[in-house]
Design a protein around this motif. Structure first.
Motif, PDB file in Angstrom:
ATOM      1  N   ASP A 135       9.964  15.646   6.162  1.00  0.00           N
ATOM      2  CA  ASP A 135      11.011  15.603   4.804  1.00  0.00           C
ATOM      3  C   ASP A 135      12.196  14.725   5.651  1.00  0.00           C
ATOM      4  O   ASP A 135      12.715  14.966   6.513  1.00  0.00           O
ATOM      5  N   PHE A 136      12.289  13.712   4.957  1.00  0.00           N
ATOM      6  CA  PHE A 136      13.194  12.464   5.496  1.00  0.00           C
ATOM      7  C   PHE A 136      14.653  12.624   5.047  1.00  0.00           C
ATOM      8  O   PHE A 136      15.414  12.015   5.036  1.00  0.00           O
ATOM      9  N   ARG A 137      14.794  13.881   4.385  1.00  0.00           N
ATOM     10  CA  ARG A 137      16.099  14.291   3.803  1.00  0.00           C
ATOM     11  C   ARG A 137      16.847  13.187   3.108  1.00  0.00           C
ATOM     12  O   ARG A 137      16.340  12.737   1.883  1.00  0.00           O
ATOM     13  N   ASP A 138      17.868  12.634   3.583  1.00  0.00           N
ATOM     14  CA  ASP A 138      18.742  11.540   2.595  1.00  0.00           C
ATOM     15  C   ASP A 138      18.148  10.274   2.835  1.00  0.00           C
ATOM     16  O   ASP A 138      18.657   9.028   2.324  1.00  0.00           O
ATOM     17  N   LYS A 139      16.996  10.181   3.440  1.00  0.00           N
ATOM     18  CA  LYS A 139      16.256   8.665   3.788  1.00  0.00           C
ATOM     19  C   LYS A 139      15.085   8.636   2.931  1.00  0.00           C
ATOM     20  O   LYS A 139      14.409   9.753   2.365  1.00  0.00           O
TER      21      LYS A 139
ATOM     22  N   TYR B 179       4.803   3.895  10.099  1.00  0.00           N
ATOM     23  CA  TYR B 179       5.491   2.606  10.306  1.00  0.00           C
ATOM     24  C   TYR B 179       5.721   2.108   9.107  1.00  0.00           C
ATOM     25  O   TYR B 179       5.017   2.379   7.929  1.00  0.00           O
ATOM     26  N   GLY B 180       6.840   1.062   8.710  1.00  0.00           N
ATOM     27  CA  GLY B 180       7.277   0.625   7.362  1.00  0.00           C
ATOM     28  C   GLY B 180       8.473   0.293   7.531  1.00  0.00           C
ATOM     29  O   GLY B 180       9.298  -0.071   8.275  1.00  0.00           O
ATOM     30  N   ASP B 181       9.067   0.770   6.350  1.00  0.00           N
ATOM     31  CA  ASP B 181      10.650   0.475   5.987  1.00  0.00           C
ATOM     32  C   ASP B 181      11.388   1.901   5.846  1.00  0.00           C
ATOM     33  O   ASP B 181      10.774   2.763   5.265  1.00  0.00           O
ATOM     34  N   LEU B 182      12.603   1.937   6.331  1.00  0.00           N
ATOM     35  CA  LEU B 182      13.289   3.234   6.563  1.00  0.00           C
ATOM     36  C   LEU B 182      14.298   2.891   5.680  1.00  0.00           C
ATOM     37  O   LEU B 182      15.256   1.672   5.865  1.00  0.00           O
ATOM     38  N   LEU B 183      14.698   3.501   4.452  1.00  0.00           N
ATOM     39  CA  LEU B 183      15.838   3.324   3.463  1.00  0.00           C
ATOM     40  C   LEU B 183      16.577   4.437   3.782  1.00  0.00           C
ATOM     41  O   LEU B 183      16.331   5.790   3.444  1.00  0.00           O
TER      42      LEU B 183
END
Length: 155
Positions: free
Chosen positions: A59-63, A149-153
């Protein structure tokens, strides 16, 4: 193992729970889900119980993340054979990002493999779920390490 989760681990100064929640369908003993991000410590794995379709969820929460690849390292027991990596933004509806069926790449002790995916959608949750018994015919889902891997927003 130098992707999004490692980056979040580093900025949290090793306290990953400040950045993301890592859960699993169940776990046995000390093999907690957070072990899958302790990349430098072999044999610190996550092992679920004998669940039907066991899973590990991030769970990336606010990302949000947009996946391009993921890497798995297995332990020396119960190598995964078939699984689905899915993404969700509400924890209810899951989109399949990748599906592996009878994958030989991880059938051996401490094997590591990176899987490319084609994904343009951003997700708050990433989950890997075992869909068949392991190569040792066990319902246990055991992963030593997992990286994305990839993009973190950031919202």
């Amino acid at each position: 193992f130098n992707g999004i989760i490692k980056y979040l681990y580093d900025i949290s100064k090793g306290d990953i729970k400040n950045e993301i929640d890592i859960t699993s369908s169940s776990y046995s003993g000390g093999s907690v889900p957070q072990n899958v991000v302790m990349y430098d410590k072999k044999n610190r794995f996550c092992s679920t119980g004998n669940d039907a379709q066991p899973w590990i969820c991030f769970d990336f929460r606010d990302k949000r993340v947009i996946l391009s690849h993921y890497t798995i390292r297995v332990s020396d027991y119960s190598h995964p054979r078939s699984w689905i990596v899915g993404g969700s933004n509400d924890y209810l509806c899951w989109a399949a990002i990748d599906k592996q069926v009878q994958c030989q790449a991880l059938n051996g002790d401490f094997r590591v493999h990176t899987f490319p995916v084609s994904c343009s959608q951003q997700y708050k949750y990433i989950r890997i779920m075992q869909t068949d018994r392991s190569w040792s015919r066990s319902d246990l889902f055991i992963i030593d390490s997992f990286e994305i891997y990839g993009d973190l927003l950031v919202n």
